[in-house]
Write an enzyme that holds these catalytic residues in place. Structure first.
Site, PDB file in Angstrom:
ATOM      1  CG  ASN A   9      65.921  42.320  11.254  1.00  0.00           C
ATOM      2  OD1 ASN A   9      65.810  41.662  12.293  1.00  0.00           O
ATOM      3  ND2 ASN A   9      65.262  43.447  11.058  1.00  0.00           N
ATOM      4  CE  LYS A  11      62.085  42.414   9.528  1.00  0.00           C
ATOM      5  NZ  LYS A  11      61.109  43.097   8.682  1.00  0.00           N
ATOM      6  CG  HIS A  95      63.778  47.577  11.536  1.00  0.00           C
ATOM      7  ND1 HIS A  95      62.422  47.459  11.338  1.00  0.00           N
ATOM      8  CD2 HIS A  95      64.359  46.843  10.566  1.00  0.00           C
ATOM      9  CE1 HIS A  95      62.205  46.683  10.286  1.00  0.00           C
ATOM     10  NE2 HIS A  95      63.374  46.293   9.801  1.00  0.00           N
ATOM     11  CD  GLU A  97      59.557  45.172  11.253  1.00  0.00           C
ATOM     12  OE1 GLU A  97      60.276  44.487  12.000  1.00  0.00           O
ATOM     13  OE2 GLU A  97      59.383  44.902  10.042  1.00  0.00           O
ATOM     14  CD  GLU A 167      65.410  47.571   6.466  1.00  0.00           C
ATOM     15  OE1 GLU A 167      65.703  46.462   6.044  1.00  0.00           O
ATOM     16  OE2 GLU A 167      64.837  47.753   7.552  1.00  0.00           O
ATOM     17  N   GLY A 173      58.552  43.419   4.016  1.00  0.00           N
ATOM     18  CA  GLY A 173      57.620  42.316   4.256  1.00  0.00           C
ATOM     19  C   GLY A 173      56.414  42.310   3.342  1.00  0.00           C
ATOM     20  CB  SER A 212      60.450  42.641  -0.602  1.00  0.00           C
ATOM     21  OG  SER A 212      59.347  42.806   0.273  1.00  0.00           O
TER      22      SER A 212
HETATM   23  P1  13P Z   1      61.854  41.792   4.468  1.00  0.00           P
HETATM   24  O1  13P Z   1      63.117  41.367   3.778  1.00  0.00           O
HETATM   25  O2  13P Z   1      61.101  40.667   5.092  1.00  0.00           O
HETATM   26  O3  13P Z   1      61.031  42.673   3.599  1.00  0.00           O
HETATM   27  O4  13P Z   1      62.308  42.711   5.718  1.00  0.00           O
HETATM   28  C1  13P Z   1      63.215  43.717   5.514  1.00  0.00           C
HETATM   29  C2  13P Z   1      63.637  44.248   6.812  1.00  0.00           C
HETATM   30  O5  13P Z   1      62.884  44.875   7.516  1.00  0.00           O
HETATM   31  C3  13P Z   1      65.015  43.973   7.248  1.00  0.00           C
HETATM   32  O6  13P Z   1      65.352  44.737   8.364  1.00  0.00           O
END
Ligand code: 13P
Length: 251
Positions: A9, A11, A95, A97, A167, A173, A212
């Site tokens: 992803n 982002k 997601h 976010e 997740e 992150g 992560s």
């Molecule tokens: P990270 O791997 O940067 O922690 O992000 C995970 C994520 O949100 C994947 O959708």
């Protein structure tokens, strides 16, 4: 037997040059992916570019979000018709976010899921608890609420092409990965929740871990029985790291 899936992803990251370089690196490093399905989910403005680069490679392409509505007057949105036009195979839905920054409710996620399946695109449905919810012992209740909202609206029969991504919000992150045991516990619980509706769907369902994931911790996470791959953010932007994660899932 479930085929592992590793999805990147990206982002809101990238540029024309960065995308070209990353795709070149991934294609060179993934010429024999060996038992793992590899997916990249770029920002929608780069979907066409990635589709062209991924052609004749082992890499599939997905989107990070989609509208629940059909084409029309929805400024700034992207439709499933458009994703199909670009031969997108997957779309990430719900997601954290999107849920926290753009107020996507369980019911909006369910509408997107239903529209996605109807359009013949495979949904990757994200679920996961915040740190506060985990500390209050509410992890499984939150995940169950998020999952059931979609199953009850869409019907379990619409989950045959779906993928679930667990997740934990506190791991996204932050560099704080769930331990393999924490991931396995929730993944097994998710599979049991699905089995309450349909045992065959549950045993075939791929449940990815996200939060992560990196080249150093991927193998121990993926070694768990109910962890069928990963949804990778930051580490998916570095070709060598993402390739190492893909190889860990195929091992
Ligand atoms: P990270 O791997 O940067 O922690 O992000 C995970 C994520 O949100 C994947 O959708």
């Amino acid at each position: 037997m479930r085929t592992a899936l590793v999805a990147g992803n990206w982002k809101m990251n990238g540029s024309t040059d960065v995308v070209n370089e990353l795709m070149d690196g991934l294609i060179a490093g993934l010429n024999s992916s060996g038992g793992v399905e590899v997916l990249v989910c770029p920002p929608s403005v780069y979907l066409s570019q990635v589709e062209v680069a991924a052609k004749n490679s082992l890499i599939s392409v997905g989107a990070q979000n989609v509208s629940e509505n059909g084409d029309g007057a929805f400024t700034g949105e992207i439709s499933l018709t458009m994703l199909n036009d670009l031969k997108c195979e997957y779309v990430i839905l719900g997601h954290s976010e999107r849920r926290s920054l753009y107020a996507e409710s369980d019911s909006v996620v369910a509408k997107k899921f239903i529209a996605t399946v109807a359009a013949g695109i495979k949904p990757i449905l994200c679920v996961g608890e915040t740190l506060e919810e985990r500390e209050q012992g509410k992890t499984l209740a939150v995940v169950e609420r998020q999952l059931k909202a979609v199953i009850d609206a869409a019907g379990i029969e619409n989950f045959s092409t779906a993928v679930i991504a667990y997740e934990p919000v506190w791991a996204i992150g932050t560099g704080k990965t769930a331990t393999p045991a924490q991931a396995q516990d929730v993944h097994a619980a998710i599979r049991n929740m699905i089995a309450e509706y349909d045992a065959n769907t549950a045993s075939a369902m791929r449940i990815l871990y996200g939060g992560s994931v990196n080249a150093a911790n991927a193998a121990e996470l993926f070694a768990n029985e109910d962890v069928d791959g990963g949804l990778v953010g930051g580490a998916s932007l570095k070709a060598n790291d993402f390739i190492a994660i893909c190889h860990a899932a195929g091992a």
